[in-house]
Design an enzyme around this catalytic site. Structure first.
Site, PDB file in Angstrom:
ATOM      1  N   TYR A  34     -17.684  -9.340  -4.435  1.00 41.73           N
ATOM      2  CA  TYR A  34     -16.965  -7.878  -4.398  1.00 41.73           C
ATOM      3  C   TYR A  34     -16.419  -7.101  -6.240  1.00 41.73           C
ATOM      4  O   TYR A  34     -15.871  -6.993  -7.176  1.00 41.73           O
ATOM      5  CB  TYR A  34     -15.960  -6.955  -3.710  1.00 41.73           C
ATOM      6  CG  TYR A  34     -15.585  -5.538  -3.705  1.00 41.73           C
ATOM      7  CD1 TYR A  34     -17.158  -4.776  -4.032  1.00 41.73           C
ATOM      8  CD2 TYR A  34     -14.528  -5.273  -3.596  1.00 41.73           C
ATOM      9  CE1 TYR A  34     -16.211  -3.397  -3.927  1.00 41.73           C
ATOM     10  CE2 TYR A  34     -14.079  -3.984  -3.473  1.00 41.73           C
ATOM     11  CZ  TYR A  34     -15.373  -2.663  -3.695  1.00 41.73           C
ATOM     12  OH  TYR A  34     -15.327  -1.447  -3.864  1.00 41.73           O
TER      13      TYR A  34
ATOM     14  N   LYS B  97     -10.214  -1.817  -7.285  1.00 44.86           N
ATOM     15  CA  LYS B  97      -9.446  -0.872  -5.863  1.00 44.86           C
ATOM     16  C   LYS B  97      -7.626  -1.133  -5.826  1.00 44.86           C
ATOM     17  O   LYS B  97      -7.166  -0.612  -5.063  1.00 44.86           O
ATOM     18  CB  LYS B  97     -10.205  -1.424  -4.700  1.00 44.86           C
ATOM     19  CG  LYS B  97     -11.260  -0.551  -4.633  1.00 44.86           C
ATOM     20  CD  LYS B  97     -11.467   0.926  -4.278  1.00 44.86           C
ATOM     21  CE  LYS B  97     -12.974   1.733  -4.667  1.00 44.86           C
ATOM     22  NZ  LYS B  97     -13.129   2.719  -4.490  1.00 44.86           N
TER      23      LYS B  97
END
Length: 258
Positions: free
Chosen positions: A157, A164
């Site tokens: 990720y 995020k």
């Protein structure tokens, strides 16, 4: 009467019927809201998908073109919204994007230009969108963003995970600064779902494959409705004193240590 009866809600990020944002818009309409959508870069696609909402093809919500990294479009947004509704009661931030070089195990070699692009589109845009909509939220309201738990480092990720984490911090600072205007800011951290955004993440299936085994409540990657319902609940008046929070809709994986 629905929990969003009489409210005007702006929803970003509706790309396909698999999008969490599509289901937020659908449930919001079912709960009485008047919905507006934004789209970028494929406005025509969003307009076609909008016709599948409960309002039907003849009363589909308006679609406003909006690139959240474009200062001119953000400045024009209140006027564009005012062409359809006089005020806003809620905003859904369902936007996230990163160059492929910022994902997939390239963490140590990603350039700042690509990291910056990910942070602009996925993190700073929460502030940009909220500030652009504030003039229409004089009576207060709710901003809800979509998150993926950034308290851990997920396989592949990479810089989107960092973005995020920044989104989570941004939501708390936003909550602090817009709270005096009666505006709440919260995030919904959903588990992995088979959305258009997920398809662009290398290794998504690796994470999604073990989620169901770890989740105490189980997890269905093909069902965005639980996350969408949480968003609609936060848009409603049922959380009048909740802000700066992250609501996990992940089957309980976030509580499991091992």
């Amino acid at each position: 009467m629905g929990i969003l009866e009489g409210k005007n809600i702006l929803v970003t990020g509706v790309l396909t019927q698999d999008s969490i944002a599509f289901h937020v818009a659908k449930i919001a309409q079912e709960q009485g809201a008047q919905v507006l959508l934004t789209a970028y870069p494929r406005r025509g696609l969003t307009e076609r998908i909008a016709r599948r909402l409960p309002s039907g093809p003849d009363a589909a919500p308006p679609v406003i073109e909006l690139d959240v990294t474009n200062a001119t479009q953000l400045a024009e947004l209140p006027d564009r919204i005012s062409e359809h509704v006089p005020t806003l009661d809620g905003v859904v931030h369902a936007i996230g994007a990163a160059p492929q070089t910022a994902l997939g195990g390239n963490f140590l070699h990603t350039s700042w230009d690509d990291v910056g692009a990910a942070m602009h589109a996925s993190t700073y845009s929460l502030k940009s969108l909220t500030v652009a909509c504030l003039p229409l939220m004089k009576g207060g309201g709710s901003v809800v963003g979509l998150d993926f738990d950034a308290s851990q480092a997920w396989p592949l990720y990479d810089w989107m995970g960092v973005a995020k984490a920044g989104l989570e911090a941004c939501s708390r600072y936003l909550a602090r600064y817009v709270g005096p205007q009666g505006v709440r800011v919260n995030l919904v951290a959903a588990g992995p779902l088979d959305t258009p955004a997920a398809k662009g993440i290398p290794g998504f299936q690796e994470v999604a494959g073990v989620w169901g085994d770890r989740a105490p409540l189980g997890w269905n990657t093909a069902d965005p409705v639980p996350a969408a319902k949480a968003c609609v609940a936060l848009l409603s008046d049922w959380f009048p004193s909740t802000t700066g929070e992250i609501v996990h809709v992940d089957g309980g994986v976030n509580i499991i240590g091992a």
